[in-house]
Design a protein around this motif. Structure first.
Motif, mmCIF file in Angstrom:
data_model
loop_
_atom_site.group_PDB
_atom_site.id
_atom_site.type_symbol
_atom_site.label_atom_id
_atom_site.label_comp_id
_atom_site.label_asym_id
_atom_site.label_seq_id
_atom_site.Cartn_x
_atom_site.Cartn_y
_atom_site.Cartn_z
ATOM 1 N N CYS A 35 0.837 -1.207 0.000
ATOM 2 C CA CYS A 35 0.000 0.000 0.000
ATOM 3 C C CYS A 35 0.874 1.261 0.000
ATOM 4 O O CYS A 35 1.801 1.396 0.795
ATOM 5 N N GLY A 36 0.562 2.143 -0.892
ATOM 6 C CA GLY A 36 1.303 3.399 -0.967
ATOM 7 C C GLY A 36 0.514 4.396 -1.783
ATOM 8 O O GLY A 36 -0.558 4.084 -2.295
ATOM 9 N N CYS A 37 1.064 5.579 -1.895
ATOM 10 C CA CYS A 37 0.340 6.631 -2.589
ATOM 11 C C CYS A 37 0.686 6.595 -4.077
ATOM 12 O O CYS A 37 1.852 6.447 -4.434
ATOM 13 N N ASP A 38 -0.321 6.725 -4.936
ATOM 14 C CA ASP A 38 -0.023 6.741 -6.360
ATOM 15 C C ASP A 38 0.019 8.170 -6.924
ATOM 16 O O ASP A 38 -0.058 8.381 -8.126
ATOM 17 N N VAL A 39 0.172 9.133 -6.004
ATOM 18 C CA VAL A 39 0.435 10.532 -6.391
ATOM 19 C C VAL A 39 1.750 10.894 -5.699
ATOM 20 O O VAL A 39 1.938 10.547 -4.534
ATOM 21 N N GLY A 67 -10.929 -8.051 -8.409
ATOM 22 C CA GLY A 67 -10.727 -6.629 -8.687
ATOM 23 C C GLY A 67 -9.319 -6.334 -9.153
ATOM 24 O O GLY A 67 -8.350 -7.014 -8.772
ATOM 25 N N THR A 68 -9.225 -5.333 -10.008
ATOM 26 C CA THR A 68 -7.925 -4.903 -10.539
ATOM 27 C C THR A 68 -7.859 -3.376 -10.552
ATOM 28 O O THR A 68 -7.424 -2.760 -11.526
ATOM 29 N N GLY A 69 -8.320 -2.763 -9.444
ATOM 30 C CA GLY A 69 -8.260 -1.305 -9.321
ATOM 31 C C GLY A 69 -6.970 -0.870 -8.625
ATOM 32 O O GLY A 69 -6.016 -1.649 -8.487
ATOM 33 N N ALA A 70 -6.968 0.379 -8.154
ATOM 34 C CA ALA A 70 -5.760 0.985 -7.582
ATOM 35 C C ALA A 70 -5.192 0.159 -6.426
ATOM 36 O O ALA A 70 -3.970 0.018 -6.300
ATOM 37 N N SER A 71 -6.065 -0.383 -5.578
ATOM 38 C CA SER A 71 -5.580 -1.148 -4.423
ATOM 39 C C SER A 71 -5.050 -2.509 -4.885
ATOM 40 O O SER A 71 -3.944 -2.913 -4.491
ATOM 41 N N ALA A 72 -5.828 -3.216 -5.695
ATOM 42 C CA ALA A 72 -5.445 -4.579 -6.102
ATOM 43 C C ALA A 72 -4.115 -4.585 -6.842
ATOM 44 O O ALA A 72 -3.273 -5.463 -6.604
ATOM 45 N N GLN A 84 -10.327 -10.564 -12.938
ATOM 46 C CA GLN A 84 -10.423 -9.238 -13.543
ATOM 47 C C GLN A 84 -11.760 -9.082 -14.266
ATOM 48 O O GLN A 84 -12.142 -9.934 -15.063
ATOM 49 N N ARG A 85 -12.479 -8.013 -13.940
ATOM 50 C CA ARG A 85 -13.705 -7.728 -14.696
ATOM 51 C C ARG A 85 -13.386 -6.762 -15.834
ATOM 52 O O ARG A 85 -13.795 -6.964 -16.957
ATOM 53 N N THR A 86 -12.639 -5.710 -15.518
ATOM 54 C CA THR A 86 -12.265 -4.716 -16.534
ATOM 55 C C THR A 86 -10.784 -4.401 -16.356
ATOM 56 O O THR A 86 -10.360 -4.054 -15.246
ATOM 57 N N PRO A 87 -9.980 -4.498 -17.406
ATOM 58 C CA PRO A 87 -8.556 -4.178 -17.210
ATOM 59 C C PRO A 87 -8.354 -2.675 -17.018
ATOM 60 O O PRO A 87 -9.027 -1.874 -17.666
ATOM 61 N N CYS A 103 -10.559 7.314 -18.221
ATOM 62 C CA CYS A 103 -11.987 7.124 -17.933
ATOM 63 C C CYS A 103 -12.139 6.512 -16.538
ATOM 64 O O CYS A 103 -13.001 6.896 -15.768
ATOM 65 N N LYS A 104 -11.262 5.552 -16.235
ATOM 66 C CA LYS A 104 -11.088 5.080 -14.854
ATOM 67 C C LYS A 104 -9.759 5.659 -14.385
ATOM 68 O O LYS A 104 -8.985 6.152 -15.212
ATOM 69 N N ARG A 105 -9.472 5.551 -13.117
ATOM 70 C CA ARG A 105 -8.223 6.113 -12.590
ATOM 71 C C ARG A 105 -7.018 5.535 -13.345
ATOM 72 O O ARG A 105 -6.938 4.318 -13.551
HETATM 73 P P1 NAP Z 1 -11.721 0.462 -7.356
HETATM 74 O O1 NAP Z 1 -10.811 1.342 -8.099
HETATM 75 O O2 NAP Z 1 -13.151 0.826 -7.247
HETATM 76 O O3 NAP Z 1 -11.549 -0.968 -7.977
HETATM 77 C C1 NAP Z 1 -12.439 -1.990 -7.661
HETATM 78 C C2 NAP Z 1 -12.114 -3.185 -8.533
HETATM 79 O O4 NAP Z 1 -12.989 -4.228 -8.160
HETATM 80 C C3 NAP Z 1 -12.349 -2.919 -10.008
HETATM 81 O O5 NAP Z 1 -11.397 -3.592 -10.755
HETATM 82 C C4 NAP Z 1 -13.744 -3.492 -10.230
HETATM 83 O O6 NAP Z 1 -13.983 -3.893 -11.546
HETATM 84 C C5 NAP Z 1 -13.684 -4.691 -9.312
HETATM 85 N N1 NAP Z 1 -14.999 -5.136 -8.891
HETATM 86 C C6 NAP Z 1 -15.890 -4.473 -8.130
HETATM 87 N N2 NAP Z 1 -16.994 -5.219 -7.940
HETATM 88 C C7 NAP Z 1 -16.774 -6.383 -8.602
HETATM 89 C C8 NAP Z 1 -17.538 -7.550 -8.801
HETATM 90 N N3 NAP Z 1 -18.768 -7.677 -8.284
HETATM 91 N N4 NAP Z 1 -17.019 -8.548 -9.550
HETATM 92 C C9 NAP Z 1 -15.781 -8.423 -10.082
HETATM 93 N N5 NAP Z 1 -15.004 -7.352 -9.941
HETATM 94 C C10 NAP Z 1 -15.503 -6.330 -9.197
HETATM 95 O O7 NAP Z 1 -11.227 0.244 -5.838
HETATM 96 P P2 NAP Z 1 -9.791 0.455 -5.222
HETATM 97 O O8 NAP Z 1 -8.794 -0.256 -6.025
HETATM 98 O O9 NAP Z 1 -9.875 0.150 -3.780
HETATM 99 O O10 NAP Z 1 -9.565 1.998 -5.407
HETATM 100 C C11 NAP Z 1 -10.582 2.927 -5.067
HETATM 101 C C12 NAP Z 1 -10.017 4.301 -5.062
HETATM 102 O O11 NAP Z 1 -9.188 4.420 -3.928
HETATM 103 C C13 NAP Z 1 -9.104 4.643 -6.215
HETATM 104 O O12 NAP Z 1 -9.773 5.006 -7.379
HETATM 105 C C14 NAP Z 1 -8.306 5.767 -5.623
HETATM 106 O O13 NAP Z 1 -9.036 6.969 -5.687
HETATM 107 C C15 NAP Z 1 -8.166 5.326 -4.198
HETATM 108 N N6 NAP Z 1 -6.882 4.665 -3.991
HETATM 109 C C16 NAP Z 1 -5.817 5.468 -4.013
HETATM 110 C C17 NAP Z 1 -4.589 4.932 -3.839
HETATM 111 C C18 NAP Z 1 -3.432 5.852 -3.856
HETATM 112 O O14 NAP Z 1 -2.349 5.367 -3.994
HETATM 113 N N7 NAP Z 1 -3.592 7.163 -3.736
HETATM 114 C C19 NAP Z 1 -4.412 3.556 -3.657
HETATM 115 C C20 NAP Z 1 -5.537 2.751 -3.633
HETATM 116 C C21 NAP Z 1 -6.775 3.319 -3.798
HETATM 117 P P3 NAP Z 1 -14.594 -2.874 -12.655
HETATM 118 O O15 NAP Z 1 -13.446 -1.993 -13.050
HETATM 119 O O16 NAP Z 1 -15.103 -3.733 -13.722
HETATM 120 O O17 NAP Z 1 -15.680 -2.104 -11.946
#
Ligand code: NAP
Length: 502
Positions: free
Chosen positions: A55-59, A180-185, A203-206, A289-291
Motif C-alpha cells: 500500500c502506498g500513494c499513487d500521487v 478486482g484490478t483497481g488501484a488497491s489490487a 479481472q472484470r475490466t482491465p 476514464c477510470k483512474r
Molecule cells: P476500485 O478502483 O473501485 O476498484 C475496484 C475493482 O474491483 C475494479 O477492478 C472493479 O472492476 C472490481 N470489482 C468491483 N466489484 C466487482 C464484482 N462484483 N465482480 C468483479 N469485480 C468487481 O477500488 P480500489 O482499487 O480500492 O480503489 C478505489 C479508489 O481508492 C481509487 O480510485 C483511488 O481513488 C483510491 N486509492 C488510491 C490509492 C493511492 O495510492 N492514492 C491507492 C488505492 C486506492 P470494474 O473496473 O469492472 O468495476
C-alpha cells in the motif's frame, strides 16, 4: 435542546487528511474551542485503514501532503502508506491538535436546532454535544464495498477486503484469489505473488497502467529540502504542473489521452511477452476514464508462473473457491476483495437533520450534490470536506481538501463578520452550481471514455469528481460569494473574529 450538553464552536468529524487538516487550520486561525470526533482509536483515516501489502500513494508525495507542512524526509517520490501515517501523526503533534481528538467516538447523526442556531451532535445514537459549526471529514473512501456475488458469505477460507487486511493470515504457499484490478489490487497483487502465494486474479475490466516514475529520495536530497525548503517547493510546483496538464486533458481534451495509451501499451509489451495475456489486459476504453494507475510491478507479476489471470467473469463463490462464468472452479484458501468503496453511503448512513427537520437522505434522494462541493442548502453551518464533485482523477486530493478547508474557515468568518447565527447556500445558487458542474462534466473522459466506473452513480451521473483542473476548484473556493448564501441574524452573541491563514 438539552442545555447540559457540552458546547463547542466547531466540531470536526474524522481525523484523516481532511479532519486533521481542518483542525490544524482552525487552530492556526485562532479557533481554540473545537473538538475532533474520531470513531477509531488512531488518526489517519484512509491511511490508517489501508495497510495491505504494497500500500502506498499513487500521487507523488511532495504534492500529496499539506502545503503548510512540507516533509523533506520522504523516502521515495511515492511514499509508502506507513510513512504517510507517520507524517499525519507528526502533524497532529507538531501543530498540537492531538489533545483535541476524541478517539473511539462515532458520530451517528446531527440535528440542527434552529432556535439555538446550533447543531446537536449524536454519538453512538445519543445527543452528546452542541456546536455552532460542523465540518465533516468523513472520507470518500472510508466504507469498504464487498462485491454482490452469490455465495460470498459461504466461503470457508479467509475472506477480507483490501481496506481491512488481515495480517494474521499467512499467504506463502496458499492459494489466494483477488477480486478486482483497481488501484488497491494492482498494488497488493505483486507483493503477495512475491511472498509466495499462488495468486488467481479475477479481472472484470482491465485498468490502464502507466510506468511509475518513482525513485528513492536519498539523504543529500532530503538535507537539501530541509535546508532549502524552496527547492522542495519547486519540485512540488513541477509535479503540480504536470498533474494539472493531465487534469486538463481528462476534463477538456480527452483525445489527447491517446498519447498516454501509447505509453501504457509500450509499458505492457515490455513486461508481457504472451500476446493472449496482453489482449486480456488491454482496456477497450479511453485512458483516464477510470483512474490511471502507475505501477512498475503489476505487469511483471502477471507474467509470473504463480499468478493466473481469470477474465471469464465470476459465476459464484463456493465454500472452496470461485466458480468462473466458464464453469471452471478455482480452489482457494484465501479470498481478497479489492473491490473498492461505497461512496454515497459515507454520508447517507448518518442521521443528519437540517432546517425544518429535512434529512440529508431525503435532500439527496435525487442524487448527492452540494454548493461548491462543500455546503448544502437546508443544512446551515455545515461544511463537507471531500464532498460531492470534489474528487480529482489526476492530482492530489489533499490539495482539493485544503481548498475546502480554507472555504470552511471563510464561512465561519462570514458568520462572525456579519454577526450572523446561521449561513447556508441558497437553493438556486446550489442548483446553478451543479448545473454548471454537470455541463462541464459532459466534456470529460469520465463520460466520454466508454467505461463504467465508481465515479458514476447508478444513473450514470458523475457526482464524485470535479470536472476541471484542481487550480480552478481552488480559485472557486478562495472567497465566499455572499450573494450565494442566506445569512440569518444571530440570536446569541457572536465571539471573536477568525483569522484565515493565507
Ligand atoms: P476500485 O478502483 O473501485 O476498484 C475496484 C475493482 O474491483 C475494479 O477492478 C472493479 O472492476 C472490481 N470489482 C468491483 N466489484 C466487482 C464484482 N462484483 N465482480 C468483479 N469485480 C468487481 O477500488 P480500489 O482499487 O480500492 O480503489 C478505489 C479508489 O481508492 C481509487 O480510485 C483511488 O481513488 C483510491 N486509492 C488510491 C490509492 C493511492 O495510492 N492514492 C491507492 C488505492 C486506492 P470494474 O473496473 O469492472 O468495476
Amino acid at each position: 435542546m438539552q442545555n447540559e450538553l457540552p458546547e463547542h464552536e466547531l466540531a470536526i468529524v474524522g481525523s484523516g487528511f481532511a479532519g486533521l487538516g481542518m483542525a490544524i487550520e482552525a487552530k492556526r486561525a485562532g479557533i481554540e474551542d473545537f473538538v475532533v470526533l474520531e470513531r477509531a482509536h488512531q488518526l489517519g483515516g484512509t491511511w490508517r485503514d489501508n495497510h495491505y501489502p504494497g500500500c502506498g500513494c499513487d500521487v507523488p508525495t511532495p504534492l500529496y501532503s499539506y502545503s503548510f507542512a512540507p516533509n523533506p524526509y520522504w523516502s521515495h517520490l511515492y511514499a509508502r502508506s506507513e510513512e504517510i501515517r507517520d507524517y499525519l501523526e507528526r502533524c497532529a503533534d507538531e501543530f498540537a491538535v492531538r489533545e483535541k481528538i476524541r478517539f473511539g467516538t462515532e458520530v451517528t447523526g446531527a440535528r440542527w436546532d434552529a432556535e439555538a442556531q446550533r447543531w446537536e451532535v449524536e454519538i453512538d445514537g445519543r445527543p452528546a454535544l452542541t456546536t455552532r459549526f460542523v465540518v465533516g471529514g468523513f472520507g470518500g473512501l472510508s466504507r469498504p464495498a464487498y462485491p454482490d456475488i452469490d455465495g460470498l458469505e459461504d466461503f470457508a477460507g479467509a475472506l477480507f477486503h483490501s481496506a481491512q487486511w488481515d495480517h494474521e493470515v499467512p499467504l506463502a504457499g496458499k492459494r489466494v484469489g483477488v477480486i478486482g484490478t483497481g488501484a488497491s489490487a494492482i498494488q497488493l497483487i505483486p507483493q503477495i505473488a512475491k511472498a509466495g502465494a499462488e495468486v488467481t486474479v479475477f479481472q472484470r475490466t482491465p485498468p490502464w497502467i502507466v510506468p511509475k516514475l518513482d525513485r528513492p529520495i536519498r539523504r543529500p536530497e532530503q538535507q537539501l529540502y530541509a535546508k532549502l525548503p524552496v527547492a522542495q517547493k519547486a519540485l512540488r510546483a513541477l509535479i503540480f504542473t504536470i498533474t494539472e496538464g493531465v487534469g486538463v486533458a481528462i476534463t477538456r481534451y480527452p483525445r489527447l489521452l491517446a498519447i498516454g495509451e501509447v505509453w501504457a501499451r509500450r509499458h505492457m509489451r515490455k513486461a508481457i511477452g504472451d500476446v493472449h495475456l496482453r489482449e486480456q489486459l488491454t482496456p477497450d476504453y479511453r485512458l483516464g476514464c477510470k483512474r490511471i494507475l502507475p505501477s512498475n510491478d503489476y505487469y511483471p507479476a502477471l507474467a509470473r508462473d504463480n499468478v493466473e489471470l481469470v477474465t471469464a467473469g465470476i459465476d459464484r463463490v463456493t465454500p472452496t473457491g470461485v466458480r468462473a462464468a466458464d464453469g471452471a472452479d478455482h480452489e482457494l484458501d484465501v479470498l481478497v476483495c479489492g473491490t473498492g468503496f461505497q461512496i454515497e453511503e459515507v454520508f447517507m448512513h448518518l442521521d443528519v437533520r437540517g432546517r425544518d427537520g429535512i434529512t440529508l437522505r431525503d435532500a439527496w434522494a435525487p442524487g448527492i450534490e452540494a454548493h461548491r462541493g462543500t455546503t448544502i442548502s437546508g443544512f446551515p453551518n455545515l461544511a463537507l470536506l471531500s464532498g460531492p464533485n470534489t474528487g480529482t482523477g489526476s492530482t492530489s486530493q489533499v490539495y482539493m481538501i485544503e481548498a475546502q478547508i480554507h472555504y470552511a474557515l471563510e464561512l465561519m468568518r462570514e458568520l462572525r463578520r456579519g454577526q450572523a447565527g446561521a449561513i447556508e447556500p441558497r437553493a438556486e445558487a446550489q442548483a446553478d452550481y451543479n448545473a454548471w458542474i454537470q455541463k462541464r462534466m459532459q466534456r470529460t473522459v469520465w463520460l466520454r471514455g466508454g467505461c463504467n466506473s465508481w465515479y458514476l452513480d447508478s444513473a450514470g451521473v458523475n457526482r464524485t469528481l470535479y470536472p476541471g483542473p484542481s487550480s480552478s476548484f481552488w480559485r472557486s473556493l478562495r472567497r465566499v460569494e455572499l450573494a450565494e448564501y442566506r445569512l440569518e441574524p444571530a440570536r446569541r452573541r457572536v465571539s471573536e473574529p477568525v483569522a484565515v491563514p493565507a
